[in-house]
Design an enzyme around this catalytic site. Structure first.
Site, PDB file in Angstrom:
ATOM      1  N   ARG A   3      47.945 -29.742 -28.049  1.00 53.57           N
ATOM      2  CA  ARG A   3      46.540 -29.820 -27.662  1.00 53.57           C
ATOM      3  C   ARG A   3      45.705 -28.552 -27.905  1.00 53.57           C
TER       4      ARG A   3
ATOM      5  N   ASN B  64      52.977 -34.498 -35.190  1.00 54.73           N
ATOM      6  CA  ASN B  64      53.351 -34.747 -33.793  1.00 54.73           C
ATOM      7  C   ASN B  64      52.376 -35.738 -33.138  1.00 54.73           C
TER       8      ASN B  64
ATOM      9  N   THR C 186      39.250 -36.363 -27.006  1.00 47.86           N
ATOM     10  CA  THR C 186      38.557 -35.127 -26.667  1.00 47.86           C
ATOM     11  C   THR C 186      37.095 -35.194 -27.099  1.00 47.86           C
TER      12      THR C 186
ATOM     13  N   SER D 107      38.532 -28.690 -35.683  1.00 48.50           N
ATOM     14  CA  SER D 107      39.839 -28.050 -35.949  1.00 48.50           C
ATOM     15  C   SER D 107      40.805 -29.146 -36.385  1.00 48.50           C
TER      16      SER D 107
ATOM     17  N   TYR E  72      43.496 -29.803 -34.941  1.00 51.93           N
ATOM     18  CA  TYR E  72      43.866 -30.494 -33.693  1.00 51.93           C
ATOM     19  C   TYR E  72      42.842 -31.594 -33.377  1.00 51.93           C
ATOM     20  N   HIS E  73      41.542 -31.205 -33.376  1.00 51.10           N
ATOM     21  CA  HIS E  73      40.522 -32.201 -33.033  1.00 51.10           C
ATOM     22  C   HIS E  73      40.549 -33.358 -34.038  1.00 51.10           C
TER      23      HIS E  73
ATOM     24  N   LYS F 212      42.973 -36.055 -33.183  1.00 48.83           N
ATOM     25  CA  LYS F 212      42.491 -36.982 -32.150  1.00 48.83           C
ATOM     26  C   LYS F 212      41.605 -38.065 -32.763  1.00 48.83           C
TER      27      LYS F 212
ATOM     28  N   VAL G  54      38.921 -28.748 -19.693  1.00 47.08           N
ATOM     29  CA  VAL G  54      39.309 -28.827 -18.277  1.00 47.08           C
ATOM     30  C   VAL G  54      39.428 -27.416 -17.703  1.00 47.08           C
TER      31      VAL G  54
ATOM     32  N   THR H  57      35.289 -12.480 -22.427  1.00 46.90           N
ATOM     33  CA  THR H  57      35.191 -12.501 -23.896  1.00 46.90           C
ATOM     34  C   THR H  57      34.408 -13.723 -24.371  1.00 46.90           C
TER      35      THR H  57
ATOM     36  N   ARG I 264      36.158 -18.436 -34.612  1.00 46.39           N
ATOM     37  CA  ARG I 264      36.077 -19.854 -35.004  1.00 46.39           C
ATOM     38  C   ARG I 264      34.859 -20.077 -35.897  1.00 46.39           C
TER      39      ARG I 264
HETATM   40  P1  NAD Z   1      49.852 -29.696 -22.351  1.00 46.93           P
HETATM   41  O1  NAD Z   1      50.251 -29.123 -23.676  1.00 46.93           O
HETATM   42  O2  NAD Z   1      49.928 -28.840 -21.152  1.00 46.93           O
HETATM   43  O3  NAD Z   1      50.700 -31.028 -22.081  1.00 46.93           O
HETATM   44  C1  NAD Z   1      51.104 -31.923 -23.091  1.00 46.93           C
HETATM   45  C2  NAD Z   1      52.540 -32.334 -22.790  1.00 46.93           C
HETATM   46  O4  NAD Z   1      52.957 -33.266 -23.787  1.00 46.93           O
HETATM   47  C3  NAD Z   1      53.511 -31.148 -22.841  1.00 46.93           C
HETATM   48  O5  NAD Z   1      54.275 -31.092 -21.661  1.00 46.93           O
HETATM   49  C4  NAD Z   1      54.362 -31.415 -24.075  1.00 46.93           C
HETATM   50  O6  NAD Z   1      55.690 -30.961 -23.937  1.00 46.93           O
HETATM   51  C5  NAD Z   1      54.279 -32.952 -24.194  1.00 46.93           C
HETATM   52  N1  NAD Z   1      54.427 -33.428 -25.577  1.00 46.93           N
HETATM   53  C6  NAD Z   1      53.772 -33.006 -26.689  1.00 46.93           C
HETATM   54  N2  NAD Z   1      54.188 -33.686 -27.769  1.00 46.93           N
HETATM   55  C7  NAD Z   1      55.121 -34.571 -27.336  1.00 46.93           C
HETATM   56  C8  NAD Z   1      55.914 -35.547 -27.986  1.00 46.93           C
HETATM   57  N3  NAD Z   1      55.865 -35.721 -29.317  1.00 46.93           N
HETATM   58  N4  NAD Z   1      56.770 -36.306 -27.240  1.00 46.93           N
HETATM   59  C9  NAD Z   1      56.859 -36.119 -25.886  1.00 46.93           C
HETATM   60  N5  NAD Z   1      56.132 -35.183 -25.225  1.00 46.93           N
HETATM   61  C10 NAD Z   1      55.277 -34.425 -25.943  1.00 46.93           C
HETATM   62  O7  NAD Z   1      48.376 -30.274 -22.550  1.00 46.93           O
HETATM   63  P2  NAD Z   1      47.287 -30.672 -21.448  1.00 46.93           P
HETATM   64  O8  NAD Z   1      46.329 -29.567 -21.310  1.00 46.93           O
HETATM   65  O9  NAD Z   1      47.965 -31.226 -20.255  1.00 46.93           O
HETATM   66  O10 NAD Z   1      46.523 -31.842 -22.212  1.00 46.93           O
HETATM   67  C11 NAD Z   1      47.014 -33.176 -22.138  1.00 46.93           C
HETATM   68  C12 NAD Z   1      46.211 -34.075 -23.049  1.00 46.93           C
HETATM   69  O11 NAD Z   1      44.834 -34.021 -22.691  1.00 46.93           O
HETATM   70  C13 NAD Z   1      46.286 -33.677 -24.523  1.00 46.93           C
HETATM   71  O12 NAD Z   1      46.395 -34.833 -25.313  1.00 46.93           O
HETATM   72  C14 NAD Z   1      44.969 -32.989 -24.780  1.00 46.93           C
HETATM   73  O13 NAD Z   1      44.566 -33.134 -26.112  1.00 46.93           O
HETATM   74  C15 NAD Z   1      44.034 -33.695 -23.821  1.00 46.93           C
HETATM   75  N6  NAD Z   1      42.912 -32.837 -23.391  1.00 46.93           N
HETATM   76  C16 NAD Z   1      43.157 -31.663 -22.745  1.00 46.93           C
HETATM   77  C17 NAD Z   1      42.095 -30.859 -22.347  1.00 46.93           C
HETATM   78  C18 NAD Z   1      42.303 -29.528 -21.661  1.00 46.93           C
HETATM   79  O14 NAD Z   1      41.310 -28.795 -21.459  1.00 46.93           O
HETATM   80  N7  NAD Z   1      43.527 -29.184 -21.263  1.00 46.93           N
HETATM   81  C19 NAD Z   1      40.778 -31.281 -22.610  1.00 46.93           C
HETATM   82  C20 NAD Z   1      40.569 -32.484 -23.285  1.00 46.93           C
HETATM   83  C21 NAD Z   1      41.646 -33.255 -23.668  1.00 46.93           C
HETATM   84  N1  USQ Z   2      35.503 -19.389 -26.263  1.00 44.61           N
HETATM   85  C1  USQ Z   2      34.893 -18.187 -25.939  1.00 44.61           C
HETATM   86  N2  USQ Z   2      35.666 -17.194 -25.424  1.00 44.61           N
HETATM   87  C2  USQ Z   2      37.013 -17.330 -25.215  1.00 44.61           C
HETATM   88  C3  USQ Z   2      37.616 -18.563 -25.560  1.00 44.61           C
HETATM   89  C4  USQ Z   2      36.839 -19.578 -26.087  1.00 44.61           C
HETATM   90  O1  USQ Z   2      33.688 -18.008 -26.102  1.00 44.61           O
HETATM   91  O2  USQ Z   2      37.650 -16.379 -24.743  1.00 44.61           O
HETATM   92  C5  USQ Z   2      34.670 -20.509 -26.763  1.00 44.61           C
HETATM   93  C6  USQ Z   2      35.113 -21.096 -28.093  1.00 44.61           C
HETATM   94  O3  USQ Z   2      34.500 -20.430 -29.171  1.00 44.61           O
HETATM   95  C7  USQ Z   2      34.665 -22.557 -27.966  1.00 44.61           C
HETATM   96  C8  USQ Z   2      34.684 -22.832 -26.463  1.00 44.61           C
HETATM   97  O4  USQ Z   2      34.800 -21.559 -25.825  1.00 44.61           O
HETATM   98  O5  USQ Z   2      33.350 -22.704 -28.398  1.00 44.61           O
HETATM   99  C9  USQ Z   2      35.819 -23.721 -26.011  1.00 44.61           C
HETATM  100  O6  USQ Z   2      37.055 -23.145 -26.398  1.00 44.61           O
HETATM  101  P1  USQ Z   2      38.382 -23.365 -25.525  1.00 44.61           P
HETATM  102  O7  USQ Z   2      39.474 -22.551 -26.131  1.00 44.61           O
HETATM  103  O8  USQ Z   2      38.103 -23.185 -24.093  1.00 44.61           O
HETATM  104  O9  USQ Z   2      38.643 -24.935 -25.719  1.00 44.61           O
HETATM  105  P2  USQ Z   2      38.865 -25.808 -27.024  1.00 44.61           P
HETATM  106  O10 USQ Z   2      39.469 -25.044 -28.130  1.00 44.61           O
HETATM  107  O11 USQ Z   2      37.596 -26.526 -27.316  1.00 44.61           O
HETATM  108  O12 USQ Z   2      39.977 -26.834 -26.547  1.00 44.61           O
HETATM  109  C10 USQ Z   2      40.129 -27.238 -25.186  1.00 44.61           C
HETATM  110  C11 USQ Z   2      41.524 -27.831 -25.039  1.00 44.61           C
HETATM  111  C12 USQ Z   2      41.637 -29.071 -25.922  1.00 44.61           C
HETATM  112  C13 USQ Z   2      40.513 -30.035 -25.600  1.00 44.61           C
HETATM  113  C14 USQ Z   2      39.146 -29.363 -25.719  1.00 44.61           C
HETATM  114  C15 USQ Z   2      38.033 -30.253 -25.201  1.00 44.61           C
HETATM  115  O13 USQ Z   2      42.509 -26.873 -25.398  1.00 44.61           O
HETATM  116  O14 USQ Z   2      42.897 -29.705 -25.694  1.00 44.61           O
HETATM  117  O15 USQ Z   2      40.570 -31.128 -26.478  1.00 44.61           O
HETATM  118  O16 USQ Z   2      39.137 -28.190 -24.868  1.00 44.61           O
HETATM  119  S1  USQ Z   2      36.595 -30.106 -26.207  1.00 44.61           S
HETATM  120  O17 USQ Z   2      36.235 -28.695 -26.318  1.00 44.61           O
HETATM  121  O18 USQ Z   2      35.573 -30.883 -25.561  1.00 44.61           O
HETATM  122  O19 USQ Z   2      36.951 -30.648 -27.508  1.00 44.61           O
END
Ligand code: NAD
Ligand code: USQ
Length: 392
Positions: A100, A118, A144, A179, A181-182, A185, A211, A253, A323
């Site tokens: 993620r 993955n 996301t 990215s 990653y995005h 999704k 979050v 930062t 970025r």
């Molecule tokens: P995280 O990395 O803490 O948790 C993901 C879990 O999935 C991990 O424990 C990892 O081991 C497991 N995993 C990954 N690939 C796997 C696979 N192939 N098989 C089995 N398990 C697997 O992430 P998180 O912050 O808890 O986020 C959870 C979900 O929510 C993600 O899909 C992420 O994209 C989405 N999301 C997170 C945020 C955020 O700010 N954290 C925001 C928006 C969306």
């Molecule tokens: N940023 C800063 N300073 C920092 C870190 C980040 O200014 O020290 C900025 C980045 O440039 C970016 C924003 O903050 O514009 C968000 O970055 P982030 O690292 O907090 O989050 P992001 O990379 O967007 O990803 C996180 C989660 C991802 C989820 C996403 C939701 O890791 O799993 O999908 O938030 S969203 O942003 O709505 O796509």
């Protein structure tokens, strides 16, 4: 309701599993501990100590009296995925189990390929397993907000009515992710939408914002139930990182001018949104999209909220943005569907005081300051001598 939580060892999966168990779901868990291996690869650790899964499960049994079955395995292994669903027979599957981090996916070719294989293959295996075992299972998938990017129009909840050359249609909202990653999704969303349309599956895609926060009602009951708190430059997200920087007395930062705006959500609202999505399922054949955010703030404004709410002095540093993203832009997200189902959102200013500063102060001596320095650059320069490597 039988609910299978995939990615249940992660930041959000673990508190969600406890929340659903607490409100009466019969919860099963799955994870392959990939996230713990990323920590080893990057040489970082969660700020808050997290316990092994067997300790977590024993603590929940002791506190709640409930035993939660755990399936250790990888969703990219199709036979494991099918067997797990056949064995647990869920009504609903909550799918968090993906790589993620946007910066992790932008490290190099190897990490981009790993992220997309993955995420996309795991999700595709899951769709096949649902179709094979029981197509009536409701899939609640974590997408996301970053799938949409930052268009110069309001961001609707998944679908937009378009009039073109005198004709009208309701079409998927355009996606401009920022990215690899995005992008993974977006690929997932397309695959899920396709299987709803063609196979009649039912799914809710939760386009969640960034979050913040740490504790939920259940994780706060015992240290052994704590969830992870990431703050490093690769997996840490900006609000939680800013809270740590404030507590340590380091400048926050802000990347670039901080004019980039993001949708945000408190972890306590995340777990409640998942409950609402599970308990109000999509119809057979329906691909439903909710924008899972509660407020939108520019990065600079979020830094100001931290500066205003933290009781000590706070300095803000505007650093080069590693970025490639729009520095200033329009951003308005429609997010009414979860509120219509009953969500009562928390707001950032209140949340920071509620739990984040307390957790950071308690574990401040565990912070590795060097790990917070931005380490992944989105830009790529030509280098014909660069060797392709294979994932470890
Ligand atoms: P995280 O990395 O803490 O948790 C993901 C879990 O999935 C991990 O424990 C990892 O081991 C497991 N995993 C990954 N690939 C796997 C696979 N192939 N098989 C089995 N398990 C697997 O992430 P998180 O912050 O808890 O986020 C959870 C979900 O929510 C993600 O899909 C992420 O994209 C989405 N999301 C997170 C945020 C955020 O700010 N954290 C925001 C928006 C969306
Ligand atoms: N940023 C800063 N300073 C920092 C870190 C980040 O200014 O020290 C900025 C980045 O440039 C970016 C924003 O903050 O514009 C968000 O970055 P982030 O690292 O907090 O989050 P992001 O990379 O967007 O990803 C996180 C989660 C991802 C989820 C996403 C939701 O890791 O799993 O999908 O938030 S969203 O942003 O709505 O796509």
């Amino acid at each position: 309701m039988r609910t299978l939580v995939l990615g249940a060892d992660g930041f959000l999966g673990w508190p969600t599993a406890l929340h659903l168990s607490d409100v009466g779901h019969e919860v099963g868990l799955c994870d392959n501990f990939l996230r713990r291996r990323y920590d080893e690869e990057l040489g970082v650790e969660s700020l808050v100590p997290i316990h092994p899964m067997d300790v977590r499960l024993a603590a929940w049994k002791e506190i709640s009296g409930k035993s939660l079955p755990f399936y250790e395995g990888d969703l990219t292994d199709a036979s494991f995925t099918n067997a797990m669903i056949e064995d647990f027979r869920p009504d609903v599957i909550v799918h968090f189990a993906e790589q993620r981090s946007a910066p992790y996916s932008m490290i190099d070719r190897e990490h981009a390929v790993h992220t997309q294989v993955n995420n996309v293959v795991g999700n595709l295996n899951l769709l096949y397993a649902i179709a094979d075992v029981d197509p009536s299972i409701h899939l609640v998938k974590l997408g996301t907000m970053g799938e949409y990017g930052t268009p110069n129009i309001d961001i609707e909840e998944g679908w937009i009515e378009i009039e073109h050359k005198g004709r009208k249609d309701v079409l998927p909202f355009p996606k401009q992710p920022g990215s690899f990653y995005h992008l993974s999704k977006v690929h997932d969303s397309h695959n899920i939408m396709f299987t709803c349309r063609v196979w009649g599956l039912r799914a809710t895609d939760l386009n969640q914002g960034v979050v913040y926060g740490h504790a939920t009602r259940q994780t706060a009951l015992d240290d052994r139930l704590a969830t992870r708190f990431d703050y490093d430059a690769v997996f840490g997200t900006f609000v939680n990182r800013f809270a740590i920087q404030a507590v340590l007395g380091h400048p926050l930062t802000v990347y670039g001018t901080g004019g980039q705006t993001r949708g945000l959500i408190d972890i306590r609202d995340t777990v409640e949104c998942i409950r609402l999505a599970c308990e109000n399922p999509a119809e057979p054949g329906e691909f439903r999209v909710f924008n899972q955010v509660t407020e939108s703030l520019s990065v600079a404004d979020a830094a100001k909220v931290v500066a205003q709410t933290y009781p000590g002095p706070v300095e803000i540093d505007y650093v080069d943005n590693p970025r490639v993203e729009l520095p200033e832009h329009y951003y308005r997200v429609i997010h009414t569907k979860l509120v219509d189902l009953g969500l009562e959102p928390h707001l950032l200013s209140e949340s920071l005081l509620h739990s984040i500063y307390g957790a950071v102060e308690r574990y401040a001596d565990r912070v590795d300051v060097a790990a917070m320095r931005p380490s992944v650059d989105w830009r790529r320069t030509a280098n014909p001598t660069r060797q392709a490597t294979e994932p470890a």
